[in-house]
Design a protein around this motif. Structure first.
Motif: not given
Ligand SMILES: Cc1cc2nc3c(=O)[nH]c(=O)nc-3n(C[C@H](O)[C@H](O)[C@H](O)COP(=O)(O)OP(=O)(O)OC[C@H]3O[C@@H](n4cnc5c(N)ncnc54)[C@H](O)[C@@H]3O)c2cc1C
Length: 459
Positions: A445-451, A453-459
Motif C-alpha cells: 500500500a505504501a508503494v502504491l501511495e507513493d506512486a 503521489r508521484m503521478h499527481a505531481f506529474g513525475v
C-alpha cells in the motif's frame, strides 16, 4: 533523429524474501499490474511457513504446525487471491480441549452467542475447572471493555494476570497455554500489551474472529506454490537461490540491490521482507547507525521445536488438537485427522513454543521426552513409534518480552524507497502469519501511495 522519444524501461519493484510477507506484498502489487522481482536466498519460498518432502516416511511435512484464527483478515485476503482460503478448516465456534496427566480434560466450548458473550459463557461453562477459577477469568473482560486500565507494552503477562487476580488453575488451563501459543514466549517475561492486542482482535469483533483454523494441506501448497504461479502469470518473477548482499543508495535514496552473485538490479523501490539480521547486514553503514535500525538490532529471537511422530495408532481420538497442562510440550495435533486420513497410523505433531531451554537438547532426549509425555497423559492408550522427524526452528519468531514493541520499525524506513515488511515490523500484532501478511500488504500500500503521489505531481 526521428523525433520519437525513447522510453526507458520502468525498473521493477524488488521484494527481498519469499516468505509470507514478501509473497503477500508481491502478489498485492502484481495484482495491480506492477512488475515485481522477488529475490529469495534459499532454493524454495515460504521461509518459516513451508513444507518439505520427508524421505524416510514419504510424507510432506510442515516445518512446524501453524494455527490460524478467524481474525487473520490479511492472511485470509491473501489466500482468497490465491483461491486457497477453503484449504483451511475453521471451527464453527471456538473450542479448546486441554488434558491433564492421566487423561482428564478441561474443555472450553464457546456457544453461538455474539462476541464477547460467547467467551464469557464458554469460560463459565468450562468443564473440569472450579467456579473460582472461571470467575477470575471473567475479570479480564473488564479490561477488554475498558473498565480497567489496559496494560502497556512494558508490563509482563505474569504481572498483569496477577494484578487481575487470576488463579493458578485458570492460568495453567487457559492463560499460560494461550500466551505460549500466541506470543511464543514465557508468560513471566512476555508483553501483556501484545497479549491484549490479540485478545481484542479475537474477542471484540465477531464471534467468528476467535475460531481456530488449521490448514488441511501442507504449508507450501497453501501459501507458496500458487503465489509463485500468480506472479509468473503477471510478468513478475520469483528468483530462488538469489540472496541479496547489499541495498545501495544515492542522494535520492535506494538506487539498486546487489546480489551475492555480484549482479546489480537497479530500482528505486525495495521492499525488504527478510528478518532483522539480513536486513541490517545489507544496509549501507550510515543507514545502519539510524536509531530505527539500532533498535531493530536489539530484537531477540525465540525458538520453536516441532516433533513429528508417526505412531501405530492414535493416543487420543476425540479432538484434532489438544493442549497439555503442566508439560514442556504445549500442544499435540492429530495431522492424520486434520488431513482426513483417520483410522490407521497417526501422524502426530508435538509443539514446544518458546523453547529456549530445550533447543540445544539432543534429538534422542527430545524423543524420550515426547514418548514419556504420551505415556503420562494417555496411560490407557499405549502407542508405538514408527518414524519421526524433529525440527528445531531457532529463530522461529522474535521474542515478545515486555518493552519489545517500541523496538519494531514502521513500514516506511528512514531510507527513501526502502519499505520494511516481515512479521517483526511494528504491525501491532505479535510475530505471526497475520503480522507477516499485514506487513506485506502495508508495504504494498505504501508503494502504491507513493506512486499515486508521484503521478499527481506529474513525475
Ligand atoms: C515452527 C513455527 C511455528 C509457527 N507457528 C505459527 C502459528 O501457529 N501461527 C502463526 O500465526 N504463526 C506461526 N509461526 C510464525 C510464522 O511462521 C511467521 O510469522 C511467518 O512465517 C513469517 O513470515 P515472514 O515472511 O515475515 O518471514 P520469513 O518466513 O522468515 O521469510 C523471510 C524470507 O527471506 C529470505 N531471506 C533471508 N535473507 C535473505 C537475503 N539476504 N536475500 C534474499 N532472501 C533472504 C528467507 O530465506 C525467507 O524465505 C510459526 C513459526 C515457526 C517457525
Amino acid at each position: 533523429m526521428d523525433g520519437s522519444t525513447q522510453e526507458r524501461p520502468v525498473p521493477p519493484i524488488v521484494v527481498v524474501g519469499a516468505g509470507l510477507a514478501g509473497l503477500s506484498a508481491a502478489v498485492r502489487l502484481a495484482g495491480t499490474g506492477r512488475k515485481v522481482v522477488v529475490l529469495e536466498a534459499t532454493g524454495a519460498g515460504g521461509g518459516r511457513s513451508r513444507s518439505f518432502q520427508h524421505g524416510p516416511t514419504g510424507l510432506e511435512l510442515d516445518n512446524g504446525q501453524h494455527l490460524m484464527m478467524g481474525c487473520y483478515r490479511e492472511t485470509l485476503a491473501f489466500l482468497r487471491t490465491l483461491g486457497n482460503a477453503g484449504a483451511v478448516s475453521f471451527q464453527r465456534n471456538l473450542a479448546v480441549d486441554m488434558v491433564r496427566p492421566g487423561g482428564a480434560r478441561v474443555r472450553l466450548r464457546c456457544p453461538a452467542l455474539p462476541a464477547p458473550l460467547h467467551l464469557a459463557a464458554g469460560l463459565l461453562g468450562m468443564r473440569g475447572l472450579g467456579v473460582l477459577h472461571k470467575a477470575a477469568a471473567l475479570r479480564v473482560g473488564l479490561v477488554l471493555r475498558g473498565e480497567v486500565e489496559r496494560p502497556d507494552d512494558n508490563e509482563t503477562c505474569d504481572a498483569w494476570l496477577r494484578r487481575l487476580g487470576q488463579t493458578q488453575g485458570i492460568r495453567s488451563a487457559f492463560w499460560d497455554p494461550l500466551i505460549w501459543a500466541v506470543l511464543n514466549d514465557d508468560p513471566l517475561v512476555a508483553s501483556a500489551g501484545m497479549l491484549v492486542a490479540v485478545l481484542e482482535r479475537a474477542f471484540l469483533g465477531t464471534r467468528d474472529d476467535s475460531r481456530l483454523g488449521v490448514p488441511r494441506v501442507p504449508l507450501s501448497r497453501l501459501y507458496v506454490d500458487d503465489a509463485v504461479e500468480y506472479l509468473h502469470q503477471r510478468d513478475s518473477q520469483v528468483r530462488l537461490a538469489s540472496p541479496m548482499r547489499a541495498i545501495e543508495t544515492d542522494a535520492e535514496g535506494v538506487c539498486a540491490v546487489r546480489l551475492r552473485s555480484g549482479e546489480r538490479i537497479e530500482t528505486r523501490t525495495v521492499i525488504s521482507a527478510v528478518p532483522p539480521r539480513p536486513l541490517l547486514d545489507a544496509l549501507p553503514t550510515a543507514a545502519r547507525e539510524h536509531p530505527v535500525f539500532q533498535d531493530a538490532a536489539k530484537l531477540t529471537v525465540s525458538p520453536i521445536i516441532n516433533l513429528w511422530l508417526l505412531l501405530d495408532r492414535a493416543p487420543f481420538v476425540d479432538a484434532p488438537f489438544l493442549g497439555l497442562i503442566g508439560s514442556p510440550i504445549h500442544w499435540l495435533f492429530d495431522r492424520s485427522r486434520i488431513e482426513g486420513h483417520e483410522g490407521g497410523p497417526m501422524l502426530l505433531n508435538c509443539t514446544i513454543s518458546g523453547a529456549r531451554g530445550m533447543v540445544d537438547d539432543r534429538p534422542e532426549t527430545l524423543l524420550e521426552l515426547a514418548k514419556g509425555e504420551l505415556r503420562r497423559f494417555f496411560p490407557d492408550r499405549p502407542v508405538e513409534l514408527r518414524g519421526h522427524k524433529i525440527i528445531k526452528e531457532r529463530r522461529a519468531t522474535i521474542g515478545h518480552a515486555a518493552g519489545t514493541q517500541q523496538l519494531r520499525p514502521p513500514t516506511r524506513s528512514p531510507v527513501p524507497g526502502l519499505l520494511l515488511a516481515g512479521d517483526w515490523v511494528r504491525t501491532g500484532l505479535p510475530a505471526t502469519i497475520e503480522s507477516a501478511c499485514q506487513s506485506g500488504h502495508d508495504a504494498a500500500a505504501a508503494v502504491l501511495e507513493d506512486a499515486a503521489r508521484m503521478h499527481a505531481f506529474g513525475v
